[in-house]
Enzyme design. Structure first.
Site, mmCIF file in Angstrom:
data_model
loop_
_atom_site.group_PDB
_atom_site.id
_atom_site.type_symbol
_atom_site.label_atom_id
_atom_site.label_comp_id
_atom_site.label_asym_id
_atom_site.label_seq_id
_atom_site.Cartn_x
_atom_site.Cartn_y
_atom_site.Cartn_z
ATOM 1 C CB VAL A 70 -0.760 0.127 1.202
ATOM 2 C CG1 VAL A 70 -1.579 1.372 1.478
ATOM 3 C CG2 VAL A 70 -2.039 -1.075 0.906
ATOM 4 C CD GLU A 71 2.341 3.676 3.807
ATOM 5 O OE1 GLU A 71 2.762 4.625 3.262
ATOM 6 O OE2 GLU A 71 1.701 3.690 4.846
ATOM 7 C CB THR A 72 6.323 2.193 -1.422
ATOM 8 O OG1 THR A 72 7.011 0.755 -0.796
ATOM 9 C CG2 THR A 72 6.900 3.129 -0.271
#
Length: 320
Positions: free
Chosen positions: A120-122
């Protein structure tokens, strides 16, 4: 030994910068004094770096319209629950299966949760952000007083750079100053990043082993309950449940109290477990979910329940 920020090559490059910088801001002296008192970094070094920090209007615009604040669940899920992200996540879990197994054993956090956070983040480390953190955090610290936490994060960024031997002017991240595979803000980096492979460094930008262990450590330190569920879809009936919907992030009720108020579970859960009731606007209308304690722990990473739900549902998809 103190890491010197004033490396010759970088100093030569900043001399040519023709803008005022944040060393002339009315609050600079206050900021520099706090950095020196809290982290023993001389004000002169802080001044040299803030003299080359640039105000970024794009950062000020972005911070006021995060996806979590403007989208409902029906649209938010489309950002993260894509076939491409799921397939890439399965590859990430396979590629790093030994590291993920080690982290799960050490910290008690499921490998699919760790992978989903990074996904989700990167997008599994491939999209870590192109902003120079010195610029983004300086902009937010000095020109966005609505969120004073960025003042603290900018101070911590200087401490992080010194602790890890990194030039402040070369650190890249998001518009909000989050960095690396797991997008740790500087205070989180200082507090929760770990050296996963024992090489003496905590490199969350280029070392997936350190990143995986650090995400797992973050969840462990924030109270992840090994073996307990995260959330489940529920149905509601009557009127008693209505006062219990979306009351906050931290569970302020119990499974038993919610079922007594008209909530029907899809999977049995212990009556004494802390929980809350969430309503999300899904693609087919209102969705009701039981948020157990581990769901709350995910919101410690990002306070949005939409974010936590995306992490949970991505984690489920990665193992199917």
């Amino acid at each position: 030994m103190r890491f010197s920020f004033l490396t010759g090559t970088l100093l030569a490059s900043v001399i040519s910068v023709s803008h005022a910088g944040y060393d002339t801001h009315p609050r600079f002296a206050e900021f520099a004094a706090e950095v020196e008192e809290e982290y023993q970094i001389p004000a002169a070094e802080v001044k040299k770096w803030l003299s080359q920090a640039e105000r970024m209007d794009s950062v000020l615009e972005a911070i006021q319209r995060p996806a979590e604040g403007v989208l409902n669940w029906d649209r938010y899920q489309d950002i993260f629950l894509t076939r491409k992200r799921i397939e890439a996540g399965r590859n990430f879990l396979e590629t790093h299966k030994d590291t993920l197994a080690d982290a799960e054993q050490k910290y008690g956090v499921p490998k699919e949760i760790i992978g989903a956070i990074i996904g989700v983040e990167t997008f599994y480390g491939t999209r870590q952000g192109g902003y120079r953190v010195l610029d983004s955090l300086s902009t937010l610290a000095f020109d966005y007083p609505k969120r004073p936490l960025f003042w603290r994060e900018l101070k911590a960024m200087f401490a992080l750079a010194e602790a890890e031997g990194v030039d402040p002017g070369t650190i890249k991240g998001s518009y909000a100053g989050a960095m690396g595979y797991g997008q740790f803000i500087p205070t989180s980096y200082l507090a929760y990043a770990v050296d996963g492979d024992g090489d003496g460094k905590r490199d969350l930008w280029g070392n997936p082993v350190d990143a995986i262990h650090s995400v797992a450590n973050y969840f462990s330190e924030h109270g992840w309950r090994t073996g307990e569920p995260v959330t489940q879809r529920v149905t509601v009936a009557g009127d008693s449940y209505q006062a219990l919907v979306n009351t906050g992030r931290k569970p302020d009720s119990t499974v038993g109290a919610l079922t007594s108020a008209g909530v029907t579970l899809s999977v049995p859960s212990a009556a004494e477990r802390p929980a809350n009731l969430m309503m999300l606007e899904g693609k087919q209308g209102e969705e009701y979910w039981l948020g157990e304690y581990n769901f709350y722990v995910i919101t410690q990473y990002n306070h949005s329940k939409l974010y936590a739900m995306a992490v949970y549902q991505l984690s489920e998809a990665l193992t199917q």
